[in-house]
Design a protein around this motif. Structure first.
Motif, short mmCIF file in Angstrom:
data_model
loop_
_atom_site.label_atom_id
_atom_site.label_comp_id
_atom_site.label_asym_id
_atom_site.label_seq_id
_atom_site.Cartn_x
_atom_site.Cartn_y
_atom_site.Cartn_z
N PHE A 43 32.28 44.37 43.88
CA PHE A 43 32.75 44.90 42.59
C PHE A 43 33.48 43.81 41.82
O PHE A 43 34.60 43.44 42.15
CB PHE A 43 33.68 46.09 42.86
CG PHE A 43 34.14 46.82 41.61
CD1 PHE A 43 33.26 47.62 40.90
CD2 PHE A 43 35.45 46.73 41.19
CE1 PHE A 43 33.68 48.32 39.77
CE2 PHE A 43 35.89 47.42 40.06
CZ PHE A 43 34.99 48.22 39.35
N LEU A 44 32.82 43.27 40.77
CA LEU A 44 33.37 42.15 40.02
C LEU A 44 33.57 42.53 38.56
O LEU A 44 32.62 42.87 37.85
CB LEU A 44 32.43 40.95 40.09
CG LEU A 44 32.82 39.71 39.27
CD1 LEU A 44 34.13 39.11 39.76
CD2 LEU A 44 31.71 38.65 39.32
N THR A 45 34.82 42.51 38.12
CA THR A 45 35.16 42.80 36.72
C THR A 45 36.49 42.16 36.38
O THR A 45 37.34 41.99 37.26
CB THR A 45 35.26 44.32 36.47
OG1 THR A 45 35.81 44.54 35.15
CG2 THR A 45 36.18 44.99 37.48
N ARG A 46 36.65 41.80 35.10
CA ARG A 46 37.94 41.23 34.66
C ARG A 46 38.92 42.34 34.28
O ARG A 46 40.04 42.08 33.87
CB ARG A 46 37.72 40.28 33.47
CG ARG A 46 36.90 39.07 33.85
CD ARG A 46 36.59 38.17 32.66
NE ARG A 46 37.76 37.42 32.21
CZ ARG A 46 37.70 36.43 31.32
NH1 ARG A 46 36.53 36.08 30.80
NH2 ARG A 46 38.78 35.80 30.94
N PHE A 47 38.48 43.59 34.45
CA PHE A 47 39.28 44.74 34.04
C PHE A 47 40.58 44.85 34.84
O PHE A 47 41.52 45.54 34.42
CB PHE A 47 38.45 46.02 34.18
CG PHE A 47 39.00 47.19 33.41
CD1 PHE A 47 39.07 47.16 32.02
CD2 PHE A 47 39.44 48.33 34.06
CE1 PHE A 47 39.57 48.24 31.31
CE2 PHE A 47 39.95 49.42 33.36
CZ PHE A 47 40.01 49.37 31.98
N TRP A 48 40.64 44.16 35.98
CA TRP A 48 41.89 44.16 36.77
C TRP A 48 43.05 43.60 35.97
O TRP A 48 44.21 43.79 36.35
CB TRP A 48 41.68 43.35 38.05
CG TRP A 48 40.73 43.95 39.02
CD1 TRP A 48 39.37 43.77 39.07
CD2 TRP A 48 41.05 44.84 40.11
NE1 TRP A 48 38.84 44.50 40.10
CE2 TRP A 48 39.85 45.16 40.76
CE3 TRP A 48 42.25 45.39 40.58
CZ2 TRP A 48 39.79 46.00 41.87
CZ3 TRP A 48 42.19 46.23 41.70
CH2 TRP A 48 40.97 46.53 42.32
N ILE A 69 38.25 55.48 42.92
CA ILE A 69 38.52 54.66 41.74
C ILE A 69 38.58 55.48 40.45
O ILE A 69 38.06 56.59 40.38
CB ILE A 69 37.43 53.57 41.59
CG1 ILE A 69 36.06 54.22 41.37
CG2 ILE A 69 37.41 52.64 42.80
CD1 ILE A 69 34.94 53.23 41.07
N PRO A 70 39.17 54.90 39.39
CA PRO A 70 39.17 55.55 38.09
C PRO A 70 37.72 55.73 37.60
O PRO A 70 36.87 54.87 37.85
CB PRO A 70 39.91 54.55 37.20
CG PRO A 70 40.82 53.82 38.14
CD PRO A 70 40.01 53.68 39.39
N SER A 71 37.47 56.83 36.91
CA SER A 71 36.10 57.13 36.47
C SER A 71 35.54 56.02 35.57
O SER A 71 34.32 55.81 35.54
CB SER A 71 36.07 58.46 35.71
OG SER A 71 37.12 58.52 34.76
N ILE A 72 36.39 55.26 34.90
CA ILE A 72 35.91 54.19 34.03
C ILE A 72 35.16 53.11 34.82
O ILE A 72 34.37 52.36 34.27
CB ILE A 72 37.08 53.56 33.22
CG1 ILE A 72 36.54 52.70 32.07
CG2 ILE A 72 37.99 52.74 34.13
CD1 ILE A 72 37.61 52.22 31.10
N GLY A 73 35.37 53.08 36.15
CA GLY A 73 34.71 52.08 36.97
C GLY A 73 33.48 52.58 37.71
O GLY A 73 32.81 51.81 38.41
N SER B 224 31.92 45.70 32.68
CA SER B 224 31.01 44.87 33.48
C SER B 224 31.03 43.42 33.03
O SER B 224 31.23 43.14 31.84
CB SER B 224 29.58 45.40 33.36
OG SER B 224 29.47 46.66 33.95
N PRO B 225 30.81 42.49 33.97
CA PRO B 225 30.63 41.10 33.55
C PRO B 225 29.32 40.98 32.78
O PRO B 225 28.47 41.86 32.84
CB PRO B 225 30.57 40.34 34.88
CG PRO B 225 30.44 41.33 35.96
CD PRO B 225 30.73 42.68 35.42
N ALA B 226 29.19 39.89 32.05
CA ALA B 226 27.99 39.71 31.21
C ALA B 226 26.76 39.44 32.06
O ALA B 226 26.82 38.69 33.03
CB ALA B 226 28.22 38.56 30.24
N SER B 227 25.64 40.05 31.68
CA SER B 227 24.36 39.74 32.34
C SER B 227 23.72 38.57 31.59
O SER B 227 24.21 38.15 30.54
CB SER B 227 23.43 40.94 32.27
OG SER B 227 22.96 41.09 30.94
N ASP B 228 22.61 38.07 32.13
CA ASP B 228 21.90 36.99 31.45
C ASP B 228 20.81 37.52 30.51
O ASP B 228 19.99 36.76 29.98
CB ASP B 228 21.28 36.04 32.49
CG ASP B 228 22.34 35.30 33.29
OD1 ASP B 228 23.44 35.08 32.75
OD2 ASP B 228 22.09 34.97 34.46
#
Lengths: 378, 378
Positions: A43-48, A69-73, B224-228
């Motif tokens: 699970f990779l996001t900058r939302f942290w 987890i929160p529903s947004i994720g 989400s992180p950016a896709s290509d």
């Protein structure tokens, strides 16, 4: 590039954790931080970056991890290999996942204690008040995780090493272009901004960390934000970056002499590279972190006060072992570490050099392009 | 630009905290996180990216705060208004500041409990094991901080508002240049990298947060992180950034139509701006967070499931109140918040718009340049 790994990578991590959990009598491990949750899920996001919502992953003694987890994720987590995803509408201060997490723990933990990472470098990413609520609502015994997660994360898989090597190459290309952005007369704050732009231009996903300094014969410290002071002839400029690609960090620096290199800077830089080489010479499977520290400290001097001369690296800028006199962690194949000797160049002034390496069965392999003894002049 | 504020700013914050501490019977507040420690000291560094060392600030019932920090931070902390700085050589897992902190607390706390932020959005940034050690070594009673620090941070001073306005202007200029970097055929991952470069080019110190999405008639999620995947004609592109200047965040987004705007995108965008305006119309001193949520939810629909439609903003990307149906926090002059309506545009697709405002006695003032109803085409 696609982030993440094949499911087999995560299943292997899970199996390794569950084997150790059985030995430790843990019925589950509760994870709350970005790297720990990503380690088992991808699970990779900058939302942290937003502190408003807690996130939980329960690693049971048997079976797959369960995300609470929160529903947004939910949408993003459903793209990972995790199938059991339980959500609530956060933020909800009255019950921010507390009941859902406690219920999940009661369901999954039939025997044994709940381990929570509690050792060095760990923290609990949730309000203390809610943690107490979860403990009483779950009616289970909570303890530390016996360092299981930190120990597993310390040794990198070939796929992880490839990702770290890739971001080290990105930073290497950016450092090779510093002459384009830094010269006599340019404010240090501008150099910091432009170097981050170079890192992105060379392919970094983002730049979580940039530090550095500039001054005659060295810099005052290595954690201050950039000032607007312009680079002056004879200054030593240091840039130290932790850039990220696919969620993995590089962490190394480079020193440059502005317009001309002072004798102090030339000597100190050569000494730092000599110390780095000495660290490399003993960076073998079976050596202790303290052995690498000693090899470098003997050359840069300072003894115990030399402090930390390197550290583990991976999903975080710094993680795992520390190259100090007191850390006797044994090096294993697959450990990725930094060699970071520092030397005092005057009263309240220092110079630091850093490289990134991986420990292989046949010795260390450089992940960052090893700098030569001569400090480059820009 | 010089980071930080005049000492008077910090002394005012301290006085306000100590007044509330007296009412709450707190002998001290113990702080461990970056924003909380910076709030009372001005200590600004990206070094927090490293989890290897804990940092502590003790705010006593009387007198100035005392910093208990790793020696690597002494030089930078000594540049702040804090004079009592106690250090140890970290990391030292055997005693990572535990004894030094416990001794300091015993010395400073003559009466009352030690308050630790424990409520919503808080966490304890130190190993749980060490926290237990500190509690027993200090021999004092620990409790929550009664929300004192979070409550103080919720209302911004004019100097803080100026910093947030400055970074909002930086992001506004970067958003105005999105046409330079984003167009049909460009991979979303490239757009993300280049937009971060634009933010730096326009003067951001660094870019802790960038999220977004792209798709026909909306995007799947916003974390989400950016896709290509390359931008396609008719796509809606959304970029949402939390950039930083002098340690203060902006947090707003913009939507763009690629090559051509679909009717769905045009209608949704106009509706989002309408909802934002409705939020602005009720964003007055004395209104409740839930009133703003209601005004926007009535227009974007979704009822309770509309979720959070905005939040506080400042030293963190999100902080303080939430614009939800359940948060009845009263708006005060000086609160900086985001208005962030979202609308469902199709199955599993949405569009989100966000602006930043400050609550003034005579009504809201926009900090971000309010977008018009027509979605811009790039």
């Amino acid at each position: 590039m696609g982030a993440g790994f094949p499911d087999s990578e995560y299943k292997g991590r899970l199996k390794a954790a569950q084997t150790r959990m059985a030995d430790a009598g843990l019925g589950a491990i509760l994870l709350t931080t970005e790297p720990d949750i990503r380690y088992f899920t991808g699970f990779l996001t900058r939302f942290w970056e937003s502190p408003s919502r807690p996130w939980f992953l329960v690693v049971p003694a048997n079976g797959d991890p369960v995300a609470v987890i929160p529903s947004i994720g939910a949408a993003l987590m459903s793209k990972t290999w995790i199938s059991d995803i339980r959500t609530w509408s956060a933020p909800e201060p009255a019950d921010d996942g507390v009941t859902l997490l406690a219920t999940t723990l009661r369901e999954l933990v039939t025997d044994g204690k709940v381990g929570v990472p509690s050792g060095p470098e760990s923290h609990l990413r949730m309000p203390l008040t809610d943690f107490e609520r979860v403990k009483s609502a779950a009616g289970l015994t909570f303890t530390d995780d016996r360092g299981i997660v930190a120990t597993l994360r310390m040794v990198k898989s070939p796929a992880e090493i490839d990702k770290i090597a890739a971001i080290c190459a990105v930073a290497g290309r950016a450092f090779a272009r510093v002459g384009e952005i830094a010269r006599e007369g340019v404010p240090l704050s501008t150099v910091f901004r432009d170097f981050q732009r170079l890192l992105l231009d060379e392919g970094a996903d983002w730049v979580p960390y940039l530090a550095g300094g500039a001054g005659q014969g060295g810099y005052g410290d290595v954690i201050s934000p950039a000032s607007d002071t312009a680079l002056a002839p004879g200054d030593v400029l240091m840039l130290d970056t932790g850039a990220v690609l696919d969620g993995y960090f590089c962490d190394f620096d480079r020193n440059f002499a502005v317009t001309r290199a002072s004798q102090t800077a030339r000597d100190a830089h050569a000494r730092l590279i000599e110390a780095t080489q000495a660290g490399l010479d003993v960076a073998r499977v079976g050596a202790r972190a303290s052995d690498l520290w000693r090899a470098m400290a003997d050359i840069v001097g300072g003894g115990e006060s030399a402090g930390r001369l390197g550290h583990g690296l991976g999903m975080q800028l710094t993680e795992g072992l520390s190259l100090t006199a007191r850390d006797h962690t044994i090096l294993h194949e697959g450990m990725v570490i930094t060699l970071e000797p520092g030397i005092e160049t005057g009263k309240g002034k220092l110079m630091v050099h850093e490289e990134n390496i991986v420990i292989r069965a046949d010795g260390p392999r450089l992940l960052s392009p090893l700098a030569g003894p001569d400090i480059p002049v820009i």
